[in-house]
Design a protein around this motif. Sequence first.
Motif, PDB file in Angstrom:
ATOM      1  N   GLU A 254       3.663  -4.118  -9.824  1.00 50.57           N
ATOM      2  CA  GLU A 254       4.418  -3.205  -8.965  1.00 50.57           C
ATOM      3  C   GLU A 254       3.586  -2.790  -7.754  1.00 50.57           C
ATOM      4  O   GLU A 254       4.077  -2.791  -6.617  1.00 50.57           O
ATOM      5  CB  GLU A 254       4.852  -1.972  -9.758  1.00 50.57           C
ATOM      6  CG  GLU A 254       5.636  -0.987  -8.937  1.00 50.57           C
ATOM      7  CD  GLU A 254       6.027   0.266  -9.717  1.00 50.57           C
ATOM      8  OE1 GLU A 254       6.656   1.135  -9.106  1.00 50.57           O
ATOM      9  OE2 GLU A 254       5.712   0.375 -10.917  1.00 50.57           O
ATOM     10  N   VAL A 255       2.329  -2.458  -7.989  1.00 51.92           N
ATOM     11  CA  VAL A 255       1.434  -2.068  -6.901  1.00 51.92           C
ATOM     12  C   VAL A 255       1.303  -3.209  -5.899  1.00 51.92           C
ATOM     13  O   VAL A 255       1.383  -2.994  -4.681  1.00 51.92           O
ATOM     14  CB  VAL A 255       0.041  -1.661  -7.450  1.00 51.92           C
ATOM     15  CG1 VAL A 255      -0.987  -1.530  -6.337  1.00 51.92           C
ATOM     16  CG2 VAL A 255       0.137  -0.376  -8.260  1.00 51.92           C
ATOM     17  N   PHE A 256       1.127  -4.423  -6.395  1.00 56.44           N
ATOM     18  CA  PHE A 256       0.979  -5.577  -5.513  1.00 56.44           C
ATOM     19  C   PHE A 256       2.251  -5.830  -4.707  1.00 56.44           C
ATOM     20  O   PHE A 256       2.181  -6.165  -3.533  1.00 56.44           O
ATOM     21  CB  PHE A 256       0.602  -6.819  -6.304  1.00 56.44           C
ATOM     22  CG  PHE A 256      -0.831  -6.835  -6.801  1.00 56.44           C
ATOM     23  CD1 PHE A 256      -1.687  -5.762  -6.627  1.00 56.44           C
ATOM     24  CD2 PHE A 256      -1.326  -7.943  -7.460  1.00 56.44           C
ATOM     25  CE1 PHE A 256      -2.994  -5.782  -7.086  1.00 56.44           C
ATOM     26  CE2 PHE A 256      -2.632  -7.991  -7.916  1.00 56.44           C
ATOM     27  CZ  PHE A 256      -3.479  -6.909  -7.737  1.00 56.44           C
ATOM     28  N   ARG A 257       3.429  -5.653  -5.330  1.00 53.87           N
ATOM     29  CA  ARG A 257       4.687  -5.829  -4.582  1.00 53.87           C
ATOM     30  C   ARG A 257       4.810  -4.793  -3.467  1.00 53.87           C
ATOM     31  O   ARG A 257       5.222  -5.114  -2.351  1.00 53.87           O
ATOM     32  CB  ARG A 257       5.903  -5.735  -5.518  1.00 53.87           C
ATOM     33  CG  ARG A 257       6.325  -7.039  -6.135  1.00 53.87           C
ATOM     34  CD  ARG A 257       7.699  -6.950  -6.780  1.00 53.87           C
ATOM     35  NE  ARG A 257       7.844  -5.880  -7.748  1.00 53.87           N
ATOM     36  CZ  ARG A 257       7.439  -5.962  -9.014  1.00 53.87           C
ATOM     37  NH1 ARG A 257       6.872  -7.063  -9.475  1.00 53.87           N
ATOM     38  NH2 ARG A 257       7.626  -4.946  -9.833  1.00 53.87           N
ATOM     39  N   LEU A 258       4.467  -3.540  -3.775  1.00 54.71           N
ATOM     40  CA  LEU A 258       4.510  -2.486  -2.756  1.00 54.71           C
ATOM     41  C   LEU A 258       3.572  -2.824  -1.598  1.00 54.71           C
ATOM     42  O   LEU A 258       3.935  -2.684  -0.424  1.00 54.71           O
ATOM     43  CB  LEU A 258       4.141  -1.127  -3.355  1.00 54.71           C
ATOM     44  CG  LEU A 258       5.156  -0.495  -4.296  1.00 54.71           C
ATOM     45  CD1 LEU A 258       4.532   0.670  -5.051  1.00 54.71           C
ATOM     46  CD2 LEU A 258       6.385  -0.050  -3.541  1.00 54.71           C
ATOM     47  N   CYS A 259       2.383  -3.269  -1.930  1.00 56.54           N
ATOM     48  CA  CYS A 259       1.406  -3.621  -0.912  1.00 56.54           C
ATOM     49  C   CYS A 259       1.906  -4.791  -0.060  1.00 56.54           C
ATOM     50  O   CYS A 259       1.794  -4.753   1.174  1.00 56.54           O
ATOM     51  CB  CYS A 259       0.070  -3.975  -1.578  1.00 56.54           C
ATOM     52  SG  CYS A 259      -1.241  -4.396  -0.416  1.00 56.54           S
ATOM     53  N   GLU A 260       2.446  -5.801  -0.710  1.00 54.53           N
ATOM     54  CA  GLU A 260       2.953  -6.961   0.034  1.00 54.53           C
ATOM     55  C   GLU A 260       4.087  -6.563   0.976  1.00 54.53           C
ATOM     56  O   GLU A 260       4.161  -7.050   2.107  1.00 54.53           O
ATOM     57  CB  GLU A 260       3.416  -8.054  -0.938  1.00 54.53           C
ATOM     58  CG  GLU A 260       2.260  -8.744  -1.633  1.00 54.53           C
ATOM     59  CD  GLU A 260       2.681  -9.583  -2.833  1.00 54.53           C
ATOM     60  OE1 GLU A 260       3.827  -9.446  -3.311  1.00 54.53           O
ATOM     61  OE2 GLU A 260       1.845 -10.381  -3.296  1.00 54.53           O
ATOM     62  N   ARG A 261       4.960  -5.667   0.525  1.00 57.38           N
ATOM     63  CA  ARG A 261       6.055  -5.231   1.390  1.00 57.38           C
ATOM     64  C   ARG A 261       5.520  -4.405   2.553  1.00 57.38           C
ATOM     65  O   ARG A 261       5.976  -4.559   3.694  1.00 57.38           O
ATOM     66  CB  ARG A 261       7.099  -4.431   0.589  1.00 57.38           C
ATOM     67  CG  ARG A 261       8.309  -4.040   1.403  1.00 57.38           C
ATOM     68  CD  ARG A 261       9.056  -5.251   1.916  1.00 57.38           C
ATOM     69  NE  ARG A 261      10.213  -4.850   2.714  1.00 57.38           N
ATOM     70  CZ  ARG A 261      10.918  -5.662   3.459  1.00 57.38           C
ATOM     71  NH1 ARG A 261      10.639  -6.943   3.489  1.00 57.38           N
ATOM     72  NH2 ARG A 261      11.943  -5.223   4.150  1.00 57.38           N
ATOM     73  N   ALA A 262       4.551  -3.540   2.285  1.00 58.27           N
ATOM     74  CA  ALA A 262       3.930  -2.769   3.364  1.00 58.27           C
ATOM     75  C   ALA A 262       3.275  -3.710   4.368  1.00 58.27           C
ATOM     76  O   ALA A 262       3.378  -3.504   5.583  1.00 58.27           O
ATOM     77  CB  ALA A 262       2.908  -1.781   2.800  1.00 58.27           C
ATOM     78  N   ASN A 263       2.625  -4.754   3.881  1.00 55.94           N
ATOM     79  CA  ASN A 263       2.017  -5.743   4.773  1.00 55.94           C
ATOM     80  C   ASN A 263       3.068  -6.409   5.649  1.00 55.94           C
ATOM     81  O   ASN A 263       2.854  -6.608   6.850  1.00 55.94           O
ATOM     82  CB  ASN A 263       1.274  -6.819   3.974  1.00 55.94           C
ATOM     83  CG  ASN A 263       0.025  -6.306   3.299  1.00 55.94           C
ATOM     84  OD1 ASN A 263      -0.479  -5.226   3.606  1.00 55.94           O
ATOM     85  ND2 ASN A 263      -0.481  -7.069   2.349  1.00 55.94           N
ATOM     86  N   THR A 264       4.203  -6.743   5.055  1.00 52.32           N
ATOM     87  CA  THR A 264       5.288  -7.381   5.805  1.00 52.32           C
ATOM     88  C   THR A 264       5.808  -6.446   6.891  1.00 52.32           C
ATOM     89  O   THR A 264       5.984  -6.853   8.044  1.00 52.32           O
ATOM     90  CB  THR A 264       6.431  -7.802   4.854  1.00 52.32           C
ATOM     91  OG1 THR A 264       5.912  -8.756   3.919  1.00 52.32           O
ATOM     92  CG2 THR A 264       7.602  -8.404   5.607  1.00 52.32           C
ATOM     93  N   LEU A 265       6.053  -5.197   6.536  1.00 53.34           N
ATOM     94  CA  LEU A 265       6.542  -4.233   7.524  1.00 53.34           C
ATOM     95  C   LEU A 265       5.504  -3.986   8.623  1.00 53.34           C
ATOM     96  O   LEU A 265       5.859  -3.832   9.795  1.00 53.34           O
ATOM     97  CB  LEU A 265       6.965  -2.928   6.850  1.00 53.34           C
ATOM     98  CG  LEU A 265       8.160  -3.035   5.895  1.00 53.34           C
ATOM     99  CD1 LEU A 265       8.483  -1.674   5.292  1.00 53.34           C
ATOM    100  CD2 LEU A 265       9.379  -3.639   6.556  1.00 53.34           C
ATOM    101  N   ASP A 266       4.225  -3.961   8.251  1.00 49.76           N
ATOM    102  CA  ASP A 266       3.164  -3.821   9.255  1.00 49.76           C
ATOM    103  C   ASP A 266       3.179  -5.008  10.222  1.00 49.76           C
ATOM    104  O   ASP A 266       2.972  -4.843  11.421  1.00 49.76           O
ATOM    105  CB  ASP A 266       1.786  -3.723   8.596  1.00 49.76           C
ATOM    106  CG  ASP A 266       1.477  -2.350   8.025  1.00 49.76           C
ATOM    107  OD1 ASP A 266       2.126  -1.357   8.442  1.00 49.76           O
ATOM    108  OD2 ASP A 266       0.576  -2.262   7.163  1.00 49.76           O
ATOM    109  N   LYS A 267       3.425  -6.198   9.691  1.00 50.95           N
ATOM    110  CA  LYS A 267       3.508  -7.395  10.537  1.00 50.95           C
ATOM    111  C   LYS A 267       4.678  -7.267  11.514  1.00 50.95           C
ATOM    112  O   LYS A 267       4.536  -7.552  12.704  1.00 50.95           O
ATOM    113  CB  LYS A 267       3.666  -8.650   9.675  1.00 50.95           C
ATOM    114  CG  LYS A 267       3.703  -9.944  10.471  1.00 50.95           C
ATOM    115  CD  LYS A 267       3.768 -11.151   9.555  1.00 50.95           C
ATOM    116  CE  LYS A 267       5.205 -11.471   9.278  1.00 50.95           C
ATOM    117  NZ  LYS A 267       5.407 -12.689   8.501  1.00 50.95           N
TER     118      LYS A 267
END
Length: 147
Positions: free
Chosen positions: A126-139
């Motif tokens: 779950e933590v990794f999914r949240l981080c990946e989504r935050a990374n996508t939005l940051d991009k």
Amino acid sequence: MKTVKTLAISAALLICATGAIAADSTSQIIKRDAPKGITAAFYVCIDKAGSDTIAIGSCLTTERQTQDARLNAAYKALLGKLNAKAKERLVSAERTWLEFHSKSSSFESALYSNEVVDDLQVTENEVFRLCERANTLDKYLTITNDQ
């Protein structure tokens, strides 16, 4: 047939529990599969936790809160940069992602057993999914800043 699990946390806990000498710390094992954006504080916390599953759970909970806050901040900043039509599409995409995230968590909870290590793995995912989504939005935010 039960799937063979090669989970970072369970491997690290097994190494610690058996007293085996590992070349890598627990955080280094987790870092191999972690997305960019997981905080350094998380890895320090994991190493301090050792094989204490309650402490590991606390590290994961703190990092989940950090990544969720990161995701929310990126989402709000991105919304502020978009025109009405793009905002509508972002809101729709985010709702779809939230549904995916929820269903993935639910599936993983059913898939893994009820052991503490498995619960920790579900939380790590779950933590990794949240981080990946935050990374996508940051991009996406970077793209809007470049325009």
